[in-house]
Motif scaffolding. Structure first.
Motif, PDB file in Angstrom:
ATOM      1  N   UNK A 129       0.809  -1.230   0.000  1.00  0.00           N
ATOM      2  CA  UNK A 129       0.000   0.000   0.000  1.00  0.00           C
ATOM      3  C   UNK A 129       0.837   1.274   0.000  1.00  0.00           C
ATOM      4  N   UNK A 130       1.657   1.464   1.030  1.00  0.00           N
ATOM      5  CA  UNK A 130       2.370   2.738   1.140  1.00  0.00           C
ATOM      6  C   UNK A 130       3.296   2.978  -0.046  1.00  0.00           C
ATOM      7  N   UNK A 131       3.948   1.927  -0.547  1.00  0.00           N
ATOM      8  CA  UNK A 131       4.831   2.097  -1.693  1.00  0.00           C
ATOM      9  C   UNK A 131       4.086   2.598  -2.914  1.00  0.00           C
ATOM     10  N   UNK A 132       2.923   2.026  -3.178  1.00  0.00           N
ATOM     11  CA  UNK A 132       2.140   2.464  -4.340  1.00  0.00           C
ATOM     12  C   UNK A 132       1.511   3.841  -4.109  1.00  0.00           C
ATOM     13  N   UNK A 133       1.122   4.114  -2.877  1.00  0.00           N
ATOM     14  CA  UNK A 133       0.582   5.439  -2.542  1.00  0.00           C
ATOM     15  C   UNK A 133       1.615   6.517  -2.874  1.00  0.00           C
ATOM     16  N   UNK A 134       2.863   6.293  -2.422  1.00  0.00           N
ATOM     17  CA  UNK A 134       3.919   7.278  -2.682  1.00  0.00           C
ATOM     18  C   UNK A 134       4.309   7.304  -4.152  1.00  0.00           C
ATOM     19  N   UNK A 135       4.356   6.145  -4.789  1.00  0.00           N
ATOM     20  CA  UNK A 135       4.712   6.100  -6.210  1.00  0.00           C
ATOM     21  C   UNK A 135       3.738   6.928  -7.046  1.00  0.00           C
TER      22      UNK A 135
END
Length: 315
Positions: A129-135
């Protein structure tokens, strides 16, 4: 991309042309992501494999080129578990626009112990989740530069039975691997729906769509050596399961349709036709807990605080 006539059913084996377009698939070197990339490569698009492992990405790209003559496949070194690296990684994309990103890469752990990313986030929530949110934040300018870009988030059937605990989003108090995985995928899907609501409110041309592969098993997946090798014994033993679930090649179909079909709209959910587990892709109703705007808004705020960015505010 050529339009698909409303009178002709969507054919997973006859995809519309996407010549001149560029798609990024995170985790495109294996599993569902590989088959999404292979199928998109057959449309004439440039397909970028987002992967932290260059050797695996090279193997996947070579396999796609062998199966799809003339395929244009590239690699972007991308580690979603390393949030500070994402801005620079996106800077390596040699494109002036991005027509779609498929948020597919993920980590699934079956057993304890609880693991963390280098940033101190629980590994599955932090990556999935967080990785894709930031990406999404760093890709926003490239997506906005395309005439009708899409963010396609790959969810999971496992998210249907879970509920988010935003008082403990990283499972610090009560860590159960399968539940934590399901919640990480639910967070992704809730984010995908909330992203579309915010894009619409901002008057953006970018759409956010959510798709899931249903039940997709390695043992029912055709071989793509060296990316995936399916032994005849394993396939034979898994044959009865094929009545209910499918291979990862078919699991990619709803995702590919969410990227390509001009009839797909933002905020929709796409999955397999038969009980949401197997078959051709169709639109599904969004479960109430995934459409909960209050929960999604709170998840957005929590995610922004944890990553230090907001996908739509440019920080």
């Amino acid at each position: 991309m050529s339009s698909v006539s409303q009178s002709r059913p969507w054919d997973v084996h006859r995809l519309p042309s996407a010549e001149g377009r560029t798609f990024l698939v995170t985790g495109g070197n294996a599993g569902i992501g590989y088959f999404v990339a292979e199928q998109l490569a057959g449309t004439g698009a440039v397909v970028v494999l987002g992967s932290r492992d260059p050797a695996k990405a090279d193997a996947a790209a070579a396999t796609i080129r062998m199966r799809v003559p003339g395929a244009r496949v590239q690699h972007l070194r991308l580690d979603l578990a390393d949030l500070p690296s994402l801005e620079a990684a996106v800077g390596e994309l040699d494109v002036d626009r991005l027509d779609a990103v498929v948020h597919n890469a993920g980590v699934a752990l079956d057993d304890p112990p609880r693991l963390e990313t280098g940033d101190g986030h629980e590994l599955m929530f932090g990556t999935n989740h967080l990785g894709h949110f930031a990406l999404t934040r760093w890709l926003a300018p490239l997506l906005s530069a395309a005439p009708a870009a899409r963010v396609v988030t790959v969810g999971s059937f496992a998210a249907r039975s879970e509920r988010l605990d935003l008082d403990d989003p990283q499972s610090r108090r009560d860590y159960r691997p399968k539940r934590t995985y399901g919640r990480s995928k639910l967070a992704q899907m809730s984010f995908g729906f909330e992203l579309d609501r915010r894009l619409r409110a901002a008057g953006s041309t970018v759409l956010s769509v959510v798709a899931h592969p249903g039940g997709a098993l390695d043992s029912l997946t055709p071989s793509r050596p060296p990316v995936h090798v399916a032994g005849p014994g394993a396939r034979l033993r898994a044959a009865p399961a094929g009545l209910l679930v499918q291979g990862k090649d078919a699991g990619a179909w709803p995702v590919v349709r969410a990227v390509l079909d001009p009839e797909v709209a933002g905020g929709q959910l796409w999955g397999p036709r038969v009980f949401g587990l197997r078959g051709a892709p169709r639109r599904e109703p969004v479960p109430a807990h995934m459409a909960d705007r209050a929960v999604a808004a709170r998840l957005w705020a929590v995610s922004s605080a944890l990553t230090g960015v907001d996908p739509l505010l440019g920080r």
